[in-house]
Write a protein that holds these residues in place. Structure first.
Motif, mmCIF file in Angstrom:
data_model
loop_
_atom_site.group_PDB
_atom_site.id
_atom_site.type_symbol
_atom_site.label_atom_id
_atom_site.label_comp_id
_atom_site.label_asym_id
_atom_site.label_seq_id
_atom_site.Cartn_x
_atom_site.Cartn_y
_atom_site.Cartn_z
ATOM 1 N N ALA A 16 0.806 -1.232 0.000
ATOM 2 C CA ALA A 16 0.000 0.000 0.000
ATOM 3 C C ALA A 16 0.838 1.282 0.000
ATOM 4 C CB ALA A 16 -0.947 -0.012 1.189
ATOM 5 N N THR A 17 2.070 1.209 0.507
ATOM 6 C CA THR A 17 2.898 2.427 0.600
ATOM 7 C C THR A 17 4.283 2.153 -0.010
ATOM 8 O OG1 THR A 17 3.841 1.758 2.714
ATOM 9 C CG2 THR A 17 1.803 3.057 2.810
ATOM 10 N N PRO A 18 5.025 3.220 -0.386
ATOM 11 C CA PRO A 18 6.389 3.020 -0.897
ATOM 12 C C PRO A 18 7.254 2.254 0.118
ATOM 13 C CG PRO A 18 5.679 5.264 -1.303
ATOM 14 C CD PRO A 18 4.607 4.631 -0.471
ATOM 15 N N VAL A 24 9.204 -5.237 0.994
ATOM 16 C CA VAL A 24 8.958 -6.488 0.262
ATOM 17 C C VAL A 24 10.112 -6.735 -0.719
ATOM 18 C CG1 VAL A 24 7.480 -7.523 -1.515
ATOM 19 C CG2 VAL A 24 6.428 -6.504 0.505
ATOM 20 N N ALA A 25 10.560 -5.670 -1.397
ATOM 21 C CA ALA A 25 11.643 -5.810 -2.383
ATOM 22 C C ALA A 25 12.910 -6.353 -1.714
ATOM 23 C CB ALA A 25 11.917 -4.461 -3.044
ATOM 24 N N LYS A 26 13.159 -5.901 -0.504
ATOM 25 C CA LYS A 26 14.353 -6.346 0.231
ATOM 26 C C LYS A 26 14.280 -7.869 0.436
ATOM 27 C CE LYS A 26 17.866 -5.516 3.122
ATOM 28 N NZ LYS A 26 18.126 -6.913 3.293
ATOM 29 N N LYS A 27 13.087 -8.347 0.831
ATOM 30 C CA LYS A 27 12.915 -9.801 1.060
ATOM 31 C C LYS A 27 13.114 -10.582 -0.240
ATOM 32 C CE LYS A 27 10.339 -10.003 5.216
ATOM 33 N NZ LYS A 27 9.135 -9.426 5.744
ATOM 34 N N ILE A 28 12.617 -10.005 -1.332
ATOM 35 C CA ILE A 28 12.750 -10.682 -2.631
ATOM 36 C C ILE A 28 14.244 -10.769 -3.006
ATOM 37 C CG2 ILE A 28 12.255 -10.454 -5.118
ATOM 38 C CD1 ILE A 28 9.617 -9.039 -4.254
ATOM 39 N N ALA A 44 -2.624 -4.475 -7.120
ATOM 40 C CA ALA A 44 -2.623 -3.007 -7.105
ATOM 41 C C ALA A 44 -2.447 -2.514 -5.670
ATOM 42 C CB ALA A 44 -3.936 -2.508 -7.675
ATOM 43 N N MET A 45 -1.771 -1.367 -5.528
ATOM 44 C CA MET A 45 -1.460 -0.834 -4.193
ATOM 45 C C MET A 45 -2.735 -0.536 -3.389
ATOM 46 S SD MET A 45 1.456 1.923 -5.261
ATOM 47 C CE MET A 45 1.831 2.530 -3.614
ATOM 48 N N GLY A 46 -2.777 -1.026 -2.159
ATOM 49 C CA GLY A 46 -3.884 -0.703 -1.241
ATOM 50 C C GLY A 46 -5.251 -0.906 -1.871
ATOM 51 N N LYS A 47 -6.060 0.127 -1.806
ATOM 52 C CA LYS A 47 -7.438 0.017 -2.319
ATOM 53 C C LYS A 47 -7.568 0.586 -3.739
ATOM 54 C CE LYS A 47 -9.824 -1.200 1.554
ATOM 55 N NZ LYS A 47 -9.432 -2.600 1.504
#
Ligand code: ASP
Ligand code: MG
Length: 366
Positions: A16-18, A24-28, A44-47
């Motif tokens: 939902a946020t940068p 998440v990118a770090k974990k990937i 898609a981000m958040g709602k």
């Protein structure tokens, strides 16, 4: 088959946020460092999808279905591009693809298209170059009309599972902001129990009867192709539900879960048998470019076919309009909800609730 391939799908509330995208990118990037090939499917981000739908209805009371899909697919394109940018900053080679670039071929049904075939040539190429492939979930292309389609609400699950099936991935992880699969929606029922392990048939039953944890068609796909599935938290890879074929923990008659659909309609058709009734409904929807509804149950009695059906809010809105103008079929009961209790080795119990808050009635449907 690509060795040690994992498919990870991240839900909108985990992106939902940068800051969330970065974490998440770090974990990937860490997983890639461990030598695991990755296809990452983003929602898609958040709602965003809800916001875009609302935006469409602010412009038009009956948005053109093709254009609605064009609009909604942008949500996932935003998150895939941001995720890929983030991975680049972490020196993790990555490339993002839309559904059509990833070769996700669907039928021509807007809003709820079915995947017909995968031709993921570019995905394969990128994996062989050891790049992390970031895919926009929830979308594909009809190869005949060349139109962009969406796969139904929660359709990023379908993208992930279809890719995992195609490449024979060792694991497909659906990562979210909840701990896994519960015996009821934990956002509604505080005492709901988290399952550490759950057979896929039970997950399928839960999702069919309204559990939001996964798109119900995606679970059917996972079952059909024996995709090793895991549902868990995106911010803690240790907490989650392993989907297994192990029933050992259940005793006959155990209550497995309670699920609900908050918006359903009953459609009645005068016809000579169930098949004719079913086809009339499909044709009416088809003429309005609406997708098939999820038929929860049906009966045929004295020349009338009755179907209890549900879908996402935008499709139901279109369906209400379509049946208002149809001559052969009509909505005989509206604003219904269903509550379903599923038991081990006992038929499930389905109740229909009218949504008149003052006078809610519960009745057994069968
Ligand atoms: N963004 C779409 C939705 O909210 C698809 C998905 O999240 O899987 O339904
Ligand atoms: Mg979403």
């Amino acid at each position: 088959m690509i060795s040690k391939l994992r498919v990870l799908k991240f839900g909108g509330s985990s992106l939902a946020t940068p800051e969330q995208i970065k974490s998440v990118a770090k974990k990937i990037a860490d997983l890639r460092e461990q030598g695991i090939s990755l296809i990452v499917v983003t929602s898609a981000m958040g709602k965003t999808t809800d916001d875009l739908t609302r935006l469409a209805y602010n412009i038009s009371s009956h948005p053109n279905r093709r254009e609605l899909d064009m609009l909604l697919t942008t949500g996932e394109r935003i998150s895939m591009a941001l995720m890929s940018m983030c991975l680049h900053d972490l020196n993790c080679p990555a490339i993002s693809f839309t559904g059509s670039q990833a070769g996700i071929m669907t039928d021509g049904s807007f809003s709820n298209a079915k995947i017909k075939e995968l031709r993921p040539i570019r995905v394969e190429e990128a994996l062989s170059k050891n790049q992390v492939v970031v895919l926009a979930g929830f979308q594909g292309v009809d190869p005949i009309s060349k139109e962009i389609t969406t796969l139904g609400r929660g359709g990023s699950d379908t993208t992930a599972i279809a890719m995992a099936a195609h490449f024979g991935a060792e694991r497909c992880e659906i990562l979210k902001d909840v701990d896994g699969v519960f015996s009821a929606d934990p956002k509604l029922v505080r005492s709901a129990k988290l399952y550490k392990k759950l057979p896929i048939e039970v997950l399928q039953e839960f999702c069919f009867w309204g559990a939001k944890v996964l798109n119900y068609r995606s679970v059917e796909l996972a079952k059909e192709h024996h995709v090793p599935l895991y549902v868990g938290r995106s911010d803690n890879f240790e907490i989650g539900t392993e989907i297994t074929d192990d029933y050992q923990t259940f005793k006959e008659g155990d209550l497995l879960g309670v699920n609900s659909h908050s918006d359903a309609i009953e459609i009645s058709v005068a016809c000579s048998d169930s098949t004719e009734g079913e086809n009339s409904i499909k044709n009416i929807l088809n003429e309005c470019l609406l997708p098939e509804l999820q038929i929860l149950s049906f009966e045929f009695d004295h020349g009338t076919y009755k179907a209890l059906a549900t879908s996402d809010p935008s499709t139901l809105r279109g369906a209400r309009e379509a049946f208002r103008h149809a001559s052969k079929a009509h909505i005989s009961r509206d604003n219904l909800a269903t509550i379903t209790a599923s038991f081990y080795k006992r038929p499930c119990e389905i109740h229909i609730v009218t949504q008149d808050k003052r006078e809610a009635t519960i009745q057994k449907y069968f």
